[in-house]
Design an enzyme around this catalytic site. Sequence first.
Site, PDB file in Angstrom:
ATOM      1  N   GLU A  75       0.877  -1.180   0.000  1.00 25.06           N
ATOM      2  CA  GLU A  75       0.000   0.000   0.000  1.00 25.06           C
ATOM      3  C   GLU A  75       0.902   1.214   0.000  1.00 25.06           C
ATOM      4  OE1 GLU A  75      -1.247   3.333   1.689  1.00 25.06           O
ATOM      5  OE2 GLU A  75      -1.494   2.003   3.416  1.00 25.06           O
TER       6      GLU A  75
ATOM      7  N   CYS B 181      -1.263   8.959   3.508  1.00 29.79           N
ATOM      8  CA  CYS B 181      -1.313   8.324   2.195  1.00 29.79           C
ATOM      9  C   CYS B 181      -2.632   8.617   1.492  1.00 29.79           C
ATOM     10  CB  CYS B 181      -1.102   6.815   2.328  1.00 29.79           C
ATOM     11  SG  CYS B 181      -2.287   6.010   3.429  1.00 29.79           S
TER      12      CYS B 181
END
Length: 685
Positions: A256, A295
Amino acid sequence: MENVTSYLCGIWAFGKGNARRFNHPLSGEADYQLCSAGLPLVESLAYGRLHGGQALVAMTFLQRGQMLKALAKFLLANKERLYALSARTGASRRDGWVDIEGGIGTLFTYASLAGRELPEDTLWLEDDAIPLSKQGQFVARHLLSSRQGVALHINAFNFPCWGMLEKLAPCWLAGMPAIVKPASTSAPLAQGLVRLITDSGLVPEGALQLICGEVGDLLSHLDYQDVVTFTGSAQTGRQLRAHPGLLAKSIPFSMETDSLNCCILGDDVTPKMAEFSLFIDEVVREMTSKAGQKCTAVRRILVPETQLPAVQQALSEALAAVVVGDPALPGVSMGALASHAQREAVQQQVDRLLSSGCEALCGGSLAQLELSEGSNPAGAFYPPTLLLCRDPLHNEAVHGVEAFGPVATLMSYASREQAISLALMGQGSLVATLVTADPALAAQTVRAVACAHGRLLVLDTAAAAESTGHGSPLPQLVHGGPGRAGGGEELGGLRAVKHYMQRTAVQGSPLMLAAVGGQWLRGAPLHTDHRHPFRKHFEELQPGDGVLTARRTITEADIVNFANLSGDRFYAHTDETAAAQSLFGERVAHGYFVVAAAAGLFVDAGVGPVLANYGLEALRFTHPVKIGDTLQAQLTCLSKRRKAPKTDEPPCGVVAWDVQVFNQHQQHVALYRILTLVAQRVPSA
């Protein structure tokens, strides 16, 4: 200067070698150092498999869920110790809440999922039996079993608590021990969390180990039963994924990575609409929360050409009101970046964007930084920065360069199709938000951009009242995305648990598969004795226990009486002429009457261990029941699961029963499952 130690093979230790030193992000002063050289890194793999792995695998899903719940309660009671450490990262109390209590909330969520949906077993039967033959004596089903390895979690610096716990919850629930490698710039907080967990005594020894520092050649010693997860930069992730040791043994690798997430203002929204303010608030919050070090943060702001001036003015004014400084001081709304190195990296990326043709509307350099009074100018602070790209269709940098801080780029679109194109130019994102009041626009956009996003938020005034926001990954929802976002998945409820387990298709007779899975299957033998299964307590019941009932013939009076009692006078039941022209050719009994009649056949009416009907699942009416048909039912204990005790009810469990209703030709007329609460035996005093 503090030595931040690792926890390996049951021992807290500091390495022997050249330590890396780190400064405090708020003061710039020397703060702590890390070193893992000379520690038993490779030995930790065997230690985790032997001690933590065996202990977790021996626990049922229900026990693992109870462990998560107890741990969540313990961490919540000791959260202030974590908040004190969080302040050392430059984060505000609000930023720390997302990281600390958001992570603890994830433990609670997975504990709840285990209690509601997972079996009281170490094996997870993923689906119902799949028939492979005409006579039903050759079937298959998919089962999930615990991997006999260790999960290596390589985490990012921005959420040391949440990032650790959101991986540990499904990992432990799957029965897998973990070794956590936190980012160096937030290692003290990660270490503090691991200390709390180990001190709690709630998690088996070896289920959690910690490496503060470098992992050395650990990846070369992983085996095919191990798993690696990575959260961080795309460049580092690609290097790890291509490691020869991972490739040689086909070790699962979930990645990720940061992405250029976008927030789109629909072309239906004007400055006078509530959605306009929602859009501005969402963008500003995502730019400044955690100082933009998320993120999921908004990096690209897409607005209609007609609204560009209004959005530019509103965003500039809102960002100018952001107070940057030490979060401990009153009035400060945004803290420092995690380190001075991180600030330098942000400035380099901003410079790249500026050199590509972008303009700085606010911020853009340290010269534009205004600190709150009392904040130390030696800290790793950076100003909120709003850039403007006037040609986003041809400027590749705005869709490929990410400044991982309080930085976003404003760009306009001329049509809905162009907005969709710009969203897709991010080459894969974790999340995108569309702010609109137009359902048709929402449908068009979501259908077009879903392929490139792991999550989509459609925000209007109705959703805004309860929305958790663009940048909040929820444990029930998938977190991850394609392309630049890494191509992996985390969370998503029980989906995440499956990432740490082995799926196996097992074939055989119903008898053999029932023995393997601990659940009865249709086609396996029925166990009957002199006691009705409703006379048995939870502990006494076994899958396969059941009863074949007496018979009942359905009369016209049954159908008429049920129609009058229920009020259901559908023509196929009550109108002889219309029913003759229906697909049945004549009047038929109500499906729900068939279910009720079957209950009358198999229920034992006396007071006993069965406390209540808990629900009905997978009901199918497979053949019409006509006047004069004779019904018979078979009730069989399918599976059972202990229920988490509550103060207002006796100890009990949920028993799933398979129900098959036949007619006089041995044709199934109804198939379903019922759930009952069944009391456990209360030990005598």
